[in-house]
Structures are given as C-alpha cells and as structure tokens.
Design an enzyme around this catalytic site. Structure first.
Site, PDB file in Angstrom:
ATOM      1  N   ASP A 123       0.878  -1.175   0.000  1.00  0.00           N
ATOM      2  CA  ASP A 123       0.000   0.000   0.000  1.00  0.00           C
ATOM      3  C   ASP A 123       0.918   1.229   0.000  1.00  0.00           C
ATOM      4  O   ASP A 123       2.145   1.101  -0.148  1.00  0.00           O
ATOM      5  CB  ASP A 123      -1.015  -0.046   1.161  1.00  0.00           C
ATOM      6  CG  ASP A 123      -0.387   0.249   2.523  1.00  0.00           C
ATOM      7  OD1 ASP A 123       0.860   0.390   2.606  1.00  0.00           O
ATOM      8  OD2 ASP A 123      -1.146   0.337   3.499  1.00  0.00           O
ATOM      9  N   CYS A 158       3.250  -3.016   3.955  1.00  0.00           N
ATOM     10  CA  CYS A 158       2.423  -1.847   4.285  1.00  0.00           C
ATOM     11  C   CYS A 158       3.207  -1.034   5.312  1.00  0.00           C
ATOM     12  O   CYS A 158       4.416  -1.205   5.418  1.00  0.00           O
ATOM     13  CB  CYS A 158       1.030  -2.272   4.765  1.00  0.00           C
ATOM     14  SG  CYS A 158       0.999  -3.254   6.269  1.00  0.00           S
ATOM     15  N   THR A 206       3.221  -1.105   8.628  1.00  0.00           N
ATOM     16  CA  THR A 206       3.754  -1.950   9.706  1.00  0.00           C
ATOM     17  C   THR A 206       3.975  -3.394   9.283  1.00  0.00           C
ATOM     18  O   THR A 206       4.648  -4.143   9.997  1.00  0.00           O
ATOM     19  CB  THR A 206       2.751  -1.990  10.880  1.00  0.00           C
ATOM     20  OG1 THR A 206       1.505  -2.508  10.382  1.00  0.00           O
ATOM     21  CG2 THR A 206       2.531  -0.613  11.478  1.00  0.00           C
ATOM     22  N   ILE A 262       1.613  -5.390   9.467  1.00  0.00           N
ATOM     23  CA  ILE A 262       0.621  -6.110  10.283  1.00  0.00           C
ATOM     24  C   ILE A 262      -0.729  -6.228   9.579  1.00  0.00           C
ATOM     25  O   ILE A 262      -1.324  -7.317   9.524  1.00  0.00           O
ATOM     26  CB  ILE A 262       0.458  -5.437  11.663  1.00  0.00           C
ATOM     27  CG1 ILE A 262       1.768  -5.527  12.438  1.00  0.00           C
ATOM     28  CG2 ILE A 262      -0.675  -6.099  12.450  1.00  0.00           C
ATOM     29  CD1 ILE A 262       1.804  -4.696  13.714  1.00  0.00           C
ATOM     30  N   GLY A 263      -1.215  -5.124   9.025  1.00  0.00           N
ATOM     31  CA  GLY A 263      -2.516  -5.179   8.339  1.00  0.00           C
ATOM     32  C   GLY A 263      -2.482  -6.164   7.181  1.00  0.00           C
ATOM     33  O   GLY A 263      -3.407  -6.968   7.002  1.00  0.00           O
ATOM     34  N   MET A 264      -1.401  -6.126   6.424  1.00  0.00           N
ATOM     35  CA  MET A 264      -1.242  -7.058   5.293  1.00  0.00           C
ATOM     36  C   MET A 264      -1.252  -8.492   5.783  1.00  0.00           C
ATOM     37  O   MET A 264      -1.876  -9.372   5.188  1.00  0.00           O
ATOM     38  CB  MET A 264       0.062  -6.783   4.547  1.00  0.00           C
ATOM     39  CG  MET A 264       0.068  -5.531   3.694  1.00  0.00           C
ATOM     40  SD  MET A 264      -1.048  -5.698   2.262  1.00  0.00           S
ATOM     41  CE  MET A 264      -0.386  -4.380   1.225  1.00  0.00           C
ATOM     42  N   HIS A 316      10.476 -23.794   9.365  1.00  0.00           N
ATOM     43  CA  HIS A 316       9.538 -24.435  10.301  1.00  0.00           C
ATOM     44  C   HIS A 316       8.070 -24.277   9.909  1.00  0.00           C
ATOM     45  O   HIS A 316       7.286 -25.185  10.137  1.00  0.00           O
ATOM     46  CB  HIS A 316       9.723 -23.866  11.714  1.00  0.00           C
ATOM     47  CG  HIS A 316      10.993 -24.305  12.369  1.00  0.00           C
ATOM     48  ND1 HIS A 316      11.336 -23.945  13.645  1.00  0.00           N
ATOM     49  CD2 HIS A 316      12.019 -25.085  11.912  1.00  0.00           C
ATOM     50  CE1 HIS A 316      12.512 -24.483  13.961  1.00  0.00           C
ATOM     51  NE2 HIS A 316      12.958 -25.163  12.919  1.00  0.00           N
ATOM     52  N   HIS A 375       7.766 -30.935  11.437  1.00  0.00           N
ATOM     53  CA  HIS A 375       6.925 -29.743  11.218  1.00  0.00           C
ATOM     54  C   HIS A 375       5.686 -30.040  10.382  1.00  0.00           C
ATOM     55  O   HIS A 375       4.750 -29.240  10.359  1.00  0.00           O
ATOM     56  CB  HIS A 375       7.747 -28.635  10.560  1.00  0.00           C
ATOM     57  CG  HIS A 375       8.943 -28.263  11.374  1.00  0.00           C
ATOM     58  ND1 HIS A 375       8.841 -27.632  12.591  1.00  0.00           N
ATOM     59  CD2 HIS A 375      10.259 -28.490  11.164  1.00  0.00           C
ATOM     60  CE1 HIS A 375      10.050 -27.469  13.100  1.00  0.00           C
ATOM     61  NE2 HIS A 375      10.930 -27.982  12.252  1.00  0.00           N
TER      62      HIS A 375
HETATM   63  C1  RB5 Z   1      -1.776   2.955   6.145  1.00  0.00           C
HETATM   64  O1  RB5 Z   1      -1.703   4.253   6.628  1.00  0.00           O
HETATM   65  C2  RB5 Z   1      -1.417   1.964   7.238  1.00  0.00           C
HETATM   66  O2  RB5 Z   1      -2.473   1.813   8.098  1.00  0.00           O
HETATM   67  C3  RB5 Z   1      -1.039   0.651   6.619  1.00  0.00           C
HETATM   68  O3  RB5 Z   1       0.040   0.826   5.764  1.00  0.00           O
HETATM   69  C4  RB5 Z   1      -0.585  -0.467   7.542  1.00  0.00           C
HETATM   70  O4  RB5 Z   1       0.385  -0.037   8.428  1.00  0.00           O
HETATM   71  C5  RB5 Z   1      -1.608  -1.252   8.190  1.00  0.00           C
HETATM   72  O5  RB5 Z   1      -1.341  -2.241   8.889  1.00  0.00           O
END
Ligand code: RB5
Length: 144
Positions: free
Chosen positions: A7, A63, A65, A67-69, A96, A131
């Site tokens: 993103d 993205c 962090t 994390i969202g991805m 693993h 595994h």
């Molecule tokens: C976008 O601003 C941000 O929320 C996205 O890139 C990501 O970090 C979500 O997990």
C-alpha cells in the site's frame, strides 16, 4: 514466480525490494500499488489469489507496519503469512512454518535490513519432518 504488493505505506520499500529482485534476476509480478493511497486488504487479496491459484509460489506484502497485510493474508485459505523484522524469523518461518508470504513494515525497517530479510525468506526451504504434523494441524484450523 514471486508476487509483490504494497500500500502507500510500503511503496518506497517495495521499490527497493523490486530492485533487489531485478538485480538477482528473480522474476516477479507486481500487484500494486503505484504509490497512491489504497486499502491494504485489496492488495493482500489480489496477491494471495496469485499464490492460491499456483501462478506464484511466494509473496511479499509491504504496508506501514506489515501487520494489516499479514492479518488479511492469513484469512485466505492456504496462505501462511509472517511479519518479519529480523533475518532469523525470516529464515525460520520458511524452515519451520513453510510461510508462503513475507510481510514487512515500510515504516518500521530500513531497506538494508529488509533486503537481508527477503534474502533469507527466498533462500530457505521448508524442512518437513516434525513440522509436517504441525502444519497439518494449522490447516485443520482453517477448515481444510
Ligand atoms: C496505512 O496508513 C497503514 O495503516 C497501513 O500501511 C498499515 O500499516 C496497516 O497495517
């Protein structure tokens, strides 16, 4: 074939990873974005479809962090996505967990570390053995 997507929070890092892939003559397909604001679930969904269809065998999602991805990717049956911010995790999530998608945070790590992480992710293989039963239990949890 590797699928790569990001993103707007991961765009700069994606360019660095794509340069690395080009330099190492590794074929990839780009699932977007091109720097514009997008919703990361849309990119994750597009990339994961390339893995589950067999068109690509590994994916890299970036993205802000990572994390969202990873949350989105792990909702797709057959996807094992790992957010990595260190090389040890990138190596062992292949050995693993047989991770098929690497997620990274473009606002978390620099390009130097990210490229080392990509290298570990791409150059290590699933070890199998003990595994396998664990992966089978994981697959059972997703209703396979
Ligand atoms: C976008 O601003 C941000 O929320 C996205 O890139 C990501 O970090 C979500 O997990």
């Amino acid at each position: 074939m590797i699928a790569i997507g990001c993103d707007h929070g991961g765009y700069e890092l994606k360019l660095a990873v794509e340069s690395y892939l080009n330099d190492h003559k590794l074929e990839f397909t780009d699932c977007g974005c091109s720097g514009e604001k997008v919703d990361y679930p849309d990119i994750a969904e597009k990339l994961c479809a390339k893995i589950t269809s067999g068109e690509c065998d590994r994916g890299i999602l970036i993205c802000g962090t990572g994390i969202g991805m990873s949350m989105c990717a792990n909702k797709v049956k057959g996807i094992r996505a790992a957010v990595c911010g260190d090389t040890f995790s990138a190596k062992y999530t292949r050995i693993h967990n047989d991770a098929n998608v690497l997620c990274m945070g473009g606002r978390v790590i620099g390009a130097g570390l990210a490229l080392e992480i990509v290298r570990e992710f791409l150059n290590n293989e699933f070890e199998g053995g003990r595994h396998i039963a664990r992966l089978e239990k994981m697959q059972k949890m997703e209703g396979k």
